[in-house]
Design a protein around this motif. Structure first.
Motif, PDB file in Angstrom:
ATOM      1  N   GLY A 215       0.821  -1.205   0.000  1.00  0.00           N
ATOM      2  CA  GLY A 215       0.000   0.000   0.000  1.00  0.00           C
ATOM      3  C   GLY A 215       0.850   1.248   0.000  1.00  0.00           C
ATOM      4  N   CYS A 216       0.204   2.366  -0.324  1.00  0.00           N
ATOM      5  CA  CYS A 216       0.840   3.681  -0.286  1.00  0.00           C
ATOM      6  C   CYS A 216       0.149   4.516   0.782  1.00  0.00           C
ATOM      7  N   TYR A 217       0.949   5.330   1.477  1.00  0.00           N
ATOM      8  CA  TYR A 217       0.443   6.066   2.630  1.00  0.00           C
ATOM      9  C   TYR A 217       0.758   7.543   2.471  1.00  0.00           C
ATOM     10  N   SER A 218      -0.052   8.335   3.148  1.00  0.00           N
ATOM     11  CA  SER A 218       0.173   9.778   3.190  1.00  0.00           C
ATOM     12  C   SER A 218      -0.402  10.304   4.503  1.00  0.00           C
ATOM     13  N   VAL A 219       0.330  11.227   5.146  1.00  0.00           N
ATOM     14  CA  VAL A 219      -0.028  11.742   6.473  1.00  0.00           C
ATOM     15  C   VAL A 219      -0.449  13.198   6.339  1.00  0.00           C
ATOM     16  N   PHE A 220      -1.569  13.526   6.967  1.00  0.00           N
ATOM     17  CA  PHE A 220      -2.082  14.892   7.023  1.00  0.00           C
ATOM     18  C   PHE A 220      -2.281  15.262   8.498  1.00  0.00           C
ATOM     19  N   VAL A 221      -1.913  16.486   8.849  1.00  0.00           N
ATOM     20  CA  VAL A 221      -2.064  16.950  10.231  1.00  0.00           C
ATOM     21  C   VAL A 221      -2.886  18.229  10.229  1.00  0.00           C
ATOM     22  N   SER A 222      -3.627  18.422  11.310  1.00  0.00           N
ATOM     23  CA  SER A 222      -4.390  19.649  11.550  1.00  0.00           C
ATOM     24  C   SER A 222      -4.301  19.972  13.030  1.00  0.00           C
ATOM     25  N   TYR A 232     -11.002  27.569  16.760  1.00  0.00           N
ATOM     26  CA  TYR A 232     -10.105  28.374  15.931  1.00  0.00           C
ATOM     27  C   TYR A 232      -9.058  27.461  15.309  1.00  0.00           C
ATOM     28  N   ASP A 233      -8.709  27.749  14.044  1.00  0.00           N
ATOM     29  CA  ASP A 233      -7.713  26.982  13.298  1.00  0.00           C
ATOM     30  C   ASP A 233      -6.346  27.618  13.547  1.00  0.00           C
ATOM     31  N   LEU A 234      -5.454  26.866  14.169  1.00  0.00           N
ATOM     32  CA  LEU A 234      -4.124  27.392  14.487  1.00  0.00           C
ATOM     33  C   LEU A 234      -3.178  27.355  13.294  1.00  0.00           C
ATOM     34  N   LEU A 235      -3.529  26.659  12.219  1.00  0.00           N
ATOM     35  CA  LEU A 235      -2.664  26.568  11.032  1.00  0.00           C
ATOM     36  C   LEU A 235      -3.145  27.449   9.900  1.00  0.00           C
ATOM     37  N   GLU A 236      -4.155  28.243  10.143  1.00  0.00           N
ATOM     38  CA  GLU A 236      -4.717  29.080   9.085  1.00  0.00           C
ATOM     39  C   GLU A 236      -3.802  30.277   8.835  1.00  0.00           C
ATOM     40  N   ASP A 237      -3.438  30.489   7.552  1.00  0.00           N
ATOM     41  CA  ASP A 237      -2.586  31.610   7.158  1.00  0.00           C
ATOM     42  C   ASP A 237      -3.481  32.767   6.715  1.00  0.00           C
ATOM     43  N   ALA A 238      -3.925  33.549   7.673  1.00  0.00           N
ATOM     44  CA  ALA A 238      -4.769  34.699   7.360  1.00  0.00           C
ATOM     45  C   ALA A 238      -3.879  35.904   7.084  1.00  0.00           C
ATOM     46  N   PRO A 239      -4.207  36.721   6.090  1.00  0.00           N
ATOM     47  CA  PRO A 239      -3.391  37.920   5.820  1.00  0.00           C
ATOM     48  C   PRO A 239      -3.455  38.896   6.992  1.00  0.00           C
ATOM     49  N   TYR A 240      -2.315  39.403   7.366  1.00  0.00           N
ATOM     50  CA  TYR A 240      -2.220  40.301   8.526  1.00  0.00           C
ATOM     51  C   TYR A 240      -2.262  41.748   8.055  1.00  0.00           C
ATOM     52  N   ASP A 241      -3.179  42.502   8.606  1.00  0.00           N
ATOM     53  CA  ASP A 241      -3.321  43.917   8.300  1.00  0.00           C
ATOM     54  C   ASP A 241      -2.832  44.715   9.506  1.00  0.00           C
ATOM     55  N   PRO A 242      -1.678  45.385   9.414  1.00  0.00           N
ATOM     56  CA  PRO A 242      -1.186  46.111  10.600  1.00  0.00           C
ATOM     57  C   PRO A 242      -2.047  47.297  10.982  1.00  0.00           C
ATOM     58  N   ILE A 243      -2.820  47.830  10.022  1.00  0.00           N
ATOM     59  CA  ILE A 243      -3.654  49.008  10.340  1.00  0.00           C
ATOM     60  C   ILE A 243      -4.925  48.568  11.035  1.00  0.00           C
ATOM     61  N   ARG A 244      -5.603  47.603  10.456  1.00  0.00           N
ATOM     62  CA  ARG A 244      -6.838  47.087  11.043  1.00  0.00           C
ATOM     63  C   ARG A 244      -6.724  45.573  11.203  1.00  0.00           C
ATOM     64  N   PRO A 245      -6.055  45.132  12.243  1.00  0.00           N
ATOM     65  CA  PRO A 245      -5.917  43.663  12.417  1.00  0.00           C
ATOM     66  C   PRO A 245      -7.262  43.030  12.725  1.00  0.00           C
ATOM     67  N   LYS A 246      -7.544  41.958  12.026  1.00  0.00           N
ATOM     68  CA  LYS A 246      -8.811  41.250  12.212  1.00  0.00           C
ATOM     69  C   LYS A 246      -8.607  40.064  13.153  1.00  0.00           C
ATOM     70  N   PHE A 278       6.411  18.150  13.007  1.00  0.00           N
ATOM     71  CA  PHE A 278       6.559  18.882  14.267  1.00  0.00           C
ATOM     72  C   PHE A 278       6.767  20.366  14.022  1.00  0.00           C
ATOM     73  N   GLU A 279       7.324  20.687  12.862  1.00  0.00           N
ATOM     74  CA  GLU A 279       7.452  22.104  12.504  1.00  0.00           C
ATOM     75  C   GLU A 279       6.065  22.729  12.323  1.00  0.00           C
ATOM     76  N   VAL A 280       5.164  21.977  11.690  1.00  0.00           N
ATOM     77  CA  VAL A 280       3.784  22.472  11.550  1.00  0.00           C
ATOM     78  C   VAL A 280       3.129  22.602  12.919  1.00  0.00           C
ATOM     79  N   PHE A 281       3.372  21.620  13.793  1.00  0.00           N
ATOM     80  CA  PHE A 281       2.800  21.683  15.138  1.00  0.00           C
ATOM     81  C   PHE A 281       3.309  22.901  15.894  1.00  0.00           C
ATOM     82  N   TRP A 282       4.581  23.159  15.813  1.00  0.00           N
ATOM     83  CA  TRP A 282       5.142  24.282  16.556  1.00  0.00           C
ATOM     84  C   TRP A 282       4.656  25.615  15.989  1.00  0.00           C
TER      85      TRP A 282
END
Length: 860
Positions: A215-222, A232-246, A278-282
């Motif tokens: 078999g073939c395997y693949s690992v996904f982490v969230s 809240y999603d800790l891995l979400e890359d939301a655009p950062y607005d320094p003027i009006r942070p959301k 572990f880099e994603v976890f950190w």
């Protein structure tokens, strides 16, 4: 029906599918952390490998109920203060990782008081990796050589997996690389945080030996956190607005087609190594909410959930590519949950947002305890109470595990400090109750029907082909050809930057031309080498064909036998398909009956709950009525006693006042008598009269006063009747309500009402200006004539400022048609025509009958 090319998530078994379902209790383990200092008082003692004993602190005296006496609690296993992270992993988490590789789900969470070592148990520290990094390391050590290329497995938005071909995966990789500003290379890859660079030593690496090599395997982490009951999603890359942070957007829970709960829109990252995972976890750990409290310098203010999802699919019959069969793709997941610690605000001295966070943490943990209690009661007592999973996001997300989705393990972390004794007792009670909850054992997945060892045979064939090519020899053997081709591919120079920013630039284009010429030369060499290798392989294949021609007769005989076997297999397959269709039909009927039963049970539970609610409401109303009656009786008794005392006081006061008046009167009479006596003695002597015995004046007057004076009455509030204008003044005004549907009848007895406001619809403005109200109502009488009823009433003002009408009289006006034959005429009178003619010459007359029983005539 499942989409093509998607991984199937295991469906949890229903609560009542089979009575003989095997169940396992929730595995509860205990870990004792060391004391912070030697001066601290210890309240936990490890009796054996499965039992601990709690001692009440010296400063806490036992109450009369014996609550703080020494108690013992048993667990599946107890880990003392000298337990290493590796020992804990091998006993608790390693079986869950084994199940994950064999397509079974698992849930592992840490529970305990704040500062008891939950985060250290889950994450660890440099050199002492916790359960999470060790689980990742074991997974990649086991499936490392069998991993699929990136983007072969692709998660969709509905908690399932899509499987792509090698070409589609390659296009997806190129598309992702082109979207990135800087291409990822091993040299430019970001290094992991140095604090967590060496979490696990090579000597402590674990590996599963029972991995399916075909078999073939693949690992996904969230990675998510549940903060104040929001996800809240800790891995979400939301655009950062320094003027009006959301602020980060919260996620919602949804249910997939297999009735499994998942976080909609959660980021799932495909990882290929322990370091990358572990880099994603950190990365997500840095976003997690922590705060400094009185009990913990880095107290977790949210529940964190790190999910490891393993997608696997078998290879095809040749062992080269992944089998493109949607029914053979399996997805299993392992959830590692670090629950926030329960705490008492009087000890942490939390204020503001910290206080609100502590309240939400304690509320979610209380909901978890309630769910465990209801599950235990349903299993032990045979009841069917509804488990309140939806009261908290934590329990709602993991309700499938407690319904039979996979194994559940809990590590209870204990701080032996005497200051945490009361909270530790509550944690021990919850752990003891949780051990009695049983979870349905997950069912083994069916494996692929292809023959095992496909990958090994394919590799053996390649090795044999390479060996024979080496034996045949040539200008270069096969190994040298592969090495040469690899060197040529690696020697292809990268294309330089082709951007021209200066018209006088005379270096960019020559450099580009030089690189292209070099790449063209290397491609020509690769083509020549490829053609040479192809010719060698072609000659080898021709030799193989000549050797195989002798075996064709034998193969033909074997082929005929195989054809006969195929016919038998075909007939058996037809019978199997028929039985499968019949089985599916029966399963469909069973499913319908199960759904109907569930609906009836839900209705029954709803009706029972409604009945219980109504009974409770009725009991509360009865008790409230009894309390009200008792309260009113008490009020009446108190009021009566109060008035009796008041009346007695007033009577006594009145008697004292009258006595004083009589005394003054007697004194005046005495003085008057003395004056009269003196005046009579100074003048002529009075005529002597016989004396009559009389009673003293004071006593006589007192008796007369007592007989005449009535007993005093309690004072009452003065009655002020409402001012009513005299009717004789003629100032009454009427509201003449005549609906627009009434007919105009020109009768003699039409009522004439002076000072009337005529309206077709009554209004508050008209009623406020008048004292009387009359309504004209028309209807057909029994003889077909029209009757007009005058409904009269008085207008009063209400306390709220409005108006009300009190009806007092009904007057009836009846119109009789002069041309209509009367009952006497119908009886056969001889003067009928003369009377008709006489009636036509008379004026119309209307008769009125009032509710008082009199008749009257009005002027036209």
């Amino acid at each position: 029906m499942q989409r093509p090319g998607k991984g199937k998530t295991p469906r949890r078994p229903g609560p009542k599918k089979a009575s003989n379902t095997e169940r396992d209790p929730v595995g509860v383990y205990c870990r004792i952390r060391p004391l912070g200092s030697e001066d601290e008082e210890c309240c936990v003692e490890m009796i054996s490998s499965t039992t601990i004993q709690l001692h009440a602190p010296d400063g806490l005296k036992a109450n009369r109920n014996g609550e703080y006496k020494e108690t013992q609690y048993s667990f599946k296993k107890v880990f003392g203060i000298n337990t290493t992270q590796l020992e804990l992993f091998e006993d608790v988490a390693k079986p869950l990782v084994e199940d994950l590789i064999h397509c079974k789900n698992g849930l592992l969470f840490t529970y305990g008081v704040t500062g008891s070592g939950k985060t250290f148990t889950m994450t660890g520290s440099p050199g002492e990796g916790g359960l999470l990094p060790r689980s990742l390391d074991m997974i990649f050590n086991s499936i490392g050589p069998f991993q699929a290329k990136r983007f072969v497995f692709k998660p969709d938005d509905k908690n399932a997996m899509e499987i792509q071909s090698q070409v589609d995966a390659l296009l997806e990789r190129q598309k992702r690389d082109s979207q990135q500003a800087v291409p990822k290379t091993p040299s430019s890859r970001q290094k992991p945080d140095p604090e967590f660079a060496d979490m696990i030593s090579p000597d402590e690496a674990c590996k599963s030996e029972n991995v399916d090599e075909d078999g073939c395997y693949s690992v996904f982490v969230s990675y998510i956190e549940i903060y104040n009951n929001y996800i809240y999603d800790l891995l979400e890359d939301a655009p950062y607005d320094p003027i009006r942070p959301k602020p980060p957007q919260s996620k919602i829970l949804r249910e997939d087609q297999n009735h499994n709960m998942y976080v909609a829109g959660c980021t799932e990252v495909e990882v290929k190594s322990t370091e990358e995972a572990f880099e994603v976890f950190w990365k997500g750990q840095k976003k997690r909410r922590i705060a400094n409290t009185q009990l913990n310098r880095e107290s977790s203010r949210s529940h964190s959930v790190f999910t490891i999802k393993l997608a696997q699919a078998p290879l095809d019959a040749d062992g080269d590519h992944i089998l493109q069969d949607k029914n053979q793709v399996n997805v299993s997941q392992l959830c590692l949950v670090d629950l926030a610690g329960s705490e008492r605000t009087n000890r942490t001295r939390a204020e503001g947002s910290r206080l609100r966070e502590a309240g939400n943490i304690n509320q979610s943990l209380m909901t978890l305890r309630t769910c465990m209690e209801v599950l235990r009661e349903n299993q032990m007592c045979g009841t069917n109470k509804m488990v309140p999973y939806r009261d908290s996001k934590v329990t709602h997300l993991f309700k499938n595990y407690f319904d039979g989705e996979g194994k559940v393990r809990m590590i209870v972390c204990v701080n032996p400090n005497a200051d945490d004794y009361e909270e530790t007792v509550l944690v021990m009670r919850f752990a003891e109750m949780t051990q009695e909850v049983e979870v349905a054992r997950p069912v083994d997945r069916p494996i692929c029907g292809l023959a095992p060892g496909r990958r090994h045979r394919n590799q053996a064939f390649r090795d044999e082909l390479s060996r024979r090519l080496e034996e045949r020899g040539g200008p270069s053997n096969a190994v040298d050809d592969r090495v040469l081709m690899t060197q040529l591919i690696e020697s292809l120079p990268d294309l330089p930057t082709c951007e021209l920013v200066d018209p006088a630039d005379d270096q960019t284009l020559p450099r580009l031309i030089e690189v292209l010429e070099r790449r063209h030369q290397i491609r020509q060499m690769m083509t020549e080498q490829f053609n040479k290798t192809a010719n060698t392989v072609k000659s080898m294949l021709q030799q193989f064909d000549s050797q195989l021609s002798a075996k064709d007769y034998f193969l033909h005989d074997q082929q005929s036998k195989l054809n006969e076997k195929d016919k038998v297999i075909l007939s058996q397959k037809t019978e199997i398909e028929r039985l499968e269709k019949k089985s599916k039909t029966l399963e469909y009927k069973i499913d319908i009956l199960q759904k109907t039963t569930d609906m009836y049970e839900q209705d029954k539970r709803a009706l029972q709950q409604e009945l219980e609610t109504r009974e409770q409401r009725l009991q509360s109303e009865l008790s409230e009525r009894k309390r009200m009656e008792q309260r009113m009786q008490g009020v009446v008794t108190d009021t009566r006693l109060k008035w009796e005392k008041e009346c007695e006081r007033r009577v006594n006061a009145k008697q004292l006042e009258m006595q004083n008046k009589l005394w003054v009167k007697d004194e005046k009479l005495k003085q008057l008598k003395a004056i009269v006596t003196e005046s009579s003695s100074g003048g002529s002597a009075p005529t002597e009269r016989p004396e009559k015995p009389e009673r003293p004046s004071r006593e006589r007057d007192r008796n007369i006063q007592q007989k005449r004076s009535p007993s005093p009455l309690p004072k009452a509030l003065p009655v002020h009747p409402k001012h009513r204008r005299s009717h004789s003044a003629g100032g009454e005004k009427w509201v003449d309500h005549k609906p627009p549907s009434n007919l105009e009848l020109d009768t003699v007895m039409q009522p004439i009402i002076p000072n009337a406001i005529k309206v077709s619809t009554p209004s508050e403005k008209a009623l406020s200006k008048c004292h009387k109200y009359v309504l004209r109502h028309q209807e057909l009488a029994s003889d077909g004539e029209i009757e007009t009823k005058l409904i009269k009433g008085n207008v009063f003002k209400t306390r709220s400022g409005g108006q009300t009408v009190q009806f007092t009289d009904i007057e009836t006006l009846k119109q009789e048609c002069p041309l209509a034959p009367s009952r006497k005429r119908r009886s056969g009178s001889a003067e009928g025509p003369a009377e008709v003619e006489d009636i036509e010459n008379r004026a119309p007359v209307a008769s009125t009958n009032s509710s008082h029983g009199y008749q009257k005539r009005r002027k036209p």
